[in-house]
Enzyme design. Structure first.
Site, PDB file in Angstrom:
ATOM      1  N   ARG A  22     -50.190   5.876 -79.293  1.00 22.37           N
ATOM      2  CA  ARG A  22     -48.975   5.049 -79.425  1.00 22.37           C
ATOM      3  C   ARG A  22     -47.888   5.650 -78.553  1.00 22.37           C
ATOM      4  O   ARG A  22     -47.235   6.613 -78.938  1.00 22.37           O
ATOM      5  CB  ARG A  22     -48.532   5.030 -80.895  1.00 22.37           C
ATOM      6  CG  ARG A  22     -47.228   4.284 -81.151  1.00 22.37           C
ATOM      7  CD  ARG A  22     -46.910   4.263 -82.646  1.00 22.37           C
ATOM      8  NE  ARG A  22     -45.681   3.554 -82.949  1.00 22.37           N
ATOM      9  CZ  ARG A  22     -44.487   4.152 -83.056  1.00 22.37           C
ATOM     10  NH1 ARG A  22     -44.357   5.460 -82.900  1.00 22.37           N
ATOM     11  NH2 ARG A  22     -43.427   3.409 -83.343  1.00 22.37           N
TER      12      ARG A  22
ATOM     13  N   SER B 144     -50.024  -4.879 -88.671  1.00 21.59           N
ATOM     14  CA  SER B 144     -49.030  -4.337 -89.607  1.00 21.59           C
ATOM     15  C   SER B 144     -48.557  -5.403 -90.582  1.00 21.59           C
ATOM     16  O   SER B 144     -48.260  -6.529 -90.179  1.00 21.59           O
ATOM     17  CB  SER B 144     -47.793  -3.848 -88.842  1.00 21.59           C
ATOM     18  OG  SER B 144     -48.133  -2.859 -87.922  1.00 21.59           O
TER      19      SER B 144
ATOM     20  N   LYS C 100     -40.306   6.112 -86.946  1.00 19.34           N
ATOM     21  CA  LYS C 100     -40.161   4.686 -86.584  1.00 19.34           C
ATOM     22  C   LYS C 100     -39.028   4.116 -87.423  1.00 19.34           C
ATOM     23  O   LYS C 100     -39.159   4.002 -88.648  1.00 19.34           O
ATOM     24  CB  LYS C 100     -41.470   3.930 -86.837  1.00 19.34           C
ATOM     25  CG  LYS C 100     -41.390   2.441 -86.528  1.00 19.34           C
ATOM     26  CD  LYS C 100     -42.767   1.787 -86.620  1.00 19.34           C
ATOM     27  CE  LYS C 100     -42.673   0.265 -86.650  1.00 19.34           C
ATOM     28  NZ  LYS C 100     -42.202  -0.333 -85.409  1.00 19.34           N
TER      29      LYS C 100
HETATM   30  C1  LIG Z   1     -51.928   2.181 -88.569  1.00 18.80           C
HETATM   31  C2  LIG Z   1     -50.647   1.600 -88.109  1.00 18.80           C
HETATM   32  N1  LIG Z   1     -49.933   0.866 -88.966  1.00 18.80           N
HETATM   33  C3  LIG Z   1     -48.751   0.337 -88.567  1.00 18.80           C
HETATM   34  C4  LIG Z   1     -48.289   0.559 -87.279  1.00 18.80           C
HETATM   35  C5  LIG Z   1     -47.010  -0.060 -86.800  1.00 18.80           C
HETATM   36  O1  LIG Z   1     -47.275  -1.039 -85.792  1.00 18.80           O
HETATM   37  P1  LIG Z   1     -46.091  -1.987 -85.284  1.00 18.80           P
HETATM   38  O2  LIG Z   1     -45.547  -2.675 -86.471  1.00 18.80           O
HETATM   39  O3  LIG Z   1     -46.608  -2.827 -84.192  1.00 18.80           O
HETATM   40  O4  LIG Z   1     -45.042  -0.960 -84.709  1.00 18.80           O
HETATM   41  P2  LIG Z   1     -45.228   0.006 -83.447  1.00 18.80           P
HETATM   42  O5  LIG Z   1     -46.212   1.064 -83.826  1.00 18.80           O
HETATM   43  O6  LIG Z   1     -45.738  -0.819 -82.312  1.00 18.80           O
HETATM   44  O7  LIG Z   1     -43.873   0.560 -83.214  1.00 18.80           O
HETATM   45  C6  LIG Z   1     -49.082   1.325 -86.425  1.00 18.80           C
HETATM   46  N2  LIG Z   1     -48.709   1.577 -85.159  1.00 18.80           N
HETATM   47  N3  LIG Z   1     -50.257   1.841 -86.855  1.00 18.80           N
HETATM   48  C1  LIG Z   2     -46.041   4.000 -86.321  1.00 15.18           C
HETATM   49  C2  LIG Z   2     -45.477   3.773 -87.660  1.00 15.18           C
HETATM   50  N1  LIG Z   2     -45.572   2.565 -88.250  1.00 15.18           N
HETATM   51  C3  LIG Z   2     -45.003   2.523 -89.443  1.00 15.18           C
HETATM   52  S1  LIG Z   2     -44.313   3.986 -89.872  1.00 15.18           S
HETATM   53  C4  LIG Z   2     -44.827   4.695 -88.414  1.00 15.18           C
HETATM   54  C5  LIG Z   2     -44.549   6.101 -88.047  1.00 15.18           C
HETATM   55  C6  LIG Z   2     -45.166   7.096 -89.005  1.00 15.18           C
HETATM   56  O1  LIG Z   2     -44.787   8.364 -88.616  1.00 15.18           O
HETATM   57  P1  LIG Z   2     -44.743   9.600 -89.611  1.00 15.18           P
HETATM   58  O2  LIG Z   2     -46.146   9.860 -90.018  1.00 15.18           O
HETATM   59  O3  LIG Z   2     -44.190  10.701 -88.761  1.00 15.18           O
HETATM   60  O4  LIG Z   2     -43.848   9.244 -90.756  1.00 15.18           O
END
Ligand SMILES: Cc1ncc(COP(=O)(O)OP(=O)(O)O)c(N)n1
Ligand SMILES: Cc1ncsc1CCOP(=O)(O)O
Ligand SMILES: [Mg+2]
Length: 211
Positions: free
Chosen positions: A42, A111, A140
């Site tokens: 990511r 998501s 995030k």
């Molecule tokens: C396993 C997993 N779950 C949720 C997310 C979040 O995806 P998204 O809502 O598209 O947000 P971004 O990651 O693109 O900022 C994820 N990446 N992985």
């Molecule tokens: C990519 C993403 N999507 C929802 S929360 C998140 C970030 C999770 O990061 P952390 O494990 O550091 O809380």
């Protein structure tokens, strides 16, 4: 939709900038040795070419350990590296479009940010659902809900899709999150910011298996 197996329990979501103490490839390798069985790349601030180059390096490494790679958001990168799958959210290419444009996708993650999504075709075509986020997290910040354990229980009661819990997941809350109905825990900081990513992964994995 034919229901696919989802045997993954500990999911590393990695970016280069989240890796505090070690180079990101080292973090990936250590994490896999500690018990991570699925990895998502990511990179929110890389151009497509830089993302692709990182994806190629991670894919080559993960192939040696037979651990699948998921690509965040970028369909083109996912297809070029022949990733196992892609993860998208509500602001990304919709899952139905991904199915049309990438027939061979093995694992499509989507998501879930509100309960209405559960009755949609987009959710129907997904292989797993990311419950996003369980707890608010500085990793995030553009999120719209904090699901909590109640949220996991509510979603678990309405779908039999594999559920991935993400957002401030750590060894201290992994057991309760699994007990609430999640199949898998996804982490960024708990592994990427750890002094010892292998030990951090092992600790998380043990907690998951104990639940
Ligand atoms: C396993 C997993 N779950 C949720 C997310 C979040 O995806 P998204 O809502 O598209 O947000 P971004 O990651 O693109 O900022 C994820 N990446 N992985
Ligand atoms: C990519 C993403 N999507 C929802 S929360 C998140 C970030 C999770 O990061 P952390 O494990 O550091 O809380
Ligand atoms: Mg996204």
């Amino acid at each position: 939709m034919v229901k696919k197996e989802f045997p993954y329990r500990l999911y590393l979501v990695i970016s280069e900038e989240a890796c505090v103490h070690h180079a990101y490839l080292k973090v990936v390798e250590q994490a896999v040795k500690g018990g991570v069985d699925l990895v998502q790349l990511r990179e929110k601030n890389s151009c497509t070419e830089a993302f692709l180059q990182k994806a190629i390096l991670i894919k080559n490494l993960l192939d040696q350990y037979h651990v699948p790679l998921i690509i965040n958001d970028h369909l083109e990168v996912a297809q070029k590296v022949e990733a196992f799958g892609i993860h998208v959210g509500t602001s990304d290419i919709p899952p139905t479009q991904i199915r049309k444009n990438w027939k061979k996708v093995n694992c499509l993650g989507y998501s879930i940010e509100d309960l209405q999504q559960l009755n949609t075709q987009e959710t129907h075509v997904a292989d797993y659902l990311g419950i996003s986020p369980i707890f608010n997290t500085p990793t995030k910040t553009d999120t719209i809900i904090e699901w909590g354990l109640i949220g996991i229980e509510t979603i678990r009661a309405t779908t039999d899709k594999p559920l991935v819990a993400i957002g401030q997941m750590n060894a201290g809350n992994a057991q309760e999150v699994i007990k609430a109905g999640a199949n898998c825990i996804a982490v960024v900081s708990a592994i990427c910011a750890a002094q010892n990513p292998a030990k951090a992964a092992e600790h998380l994995r043990n907690e998951i298996e104990k639940a």
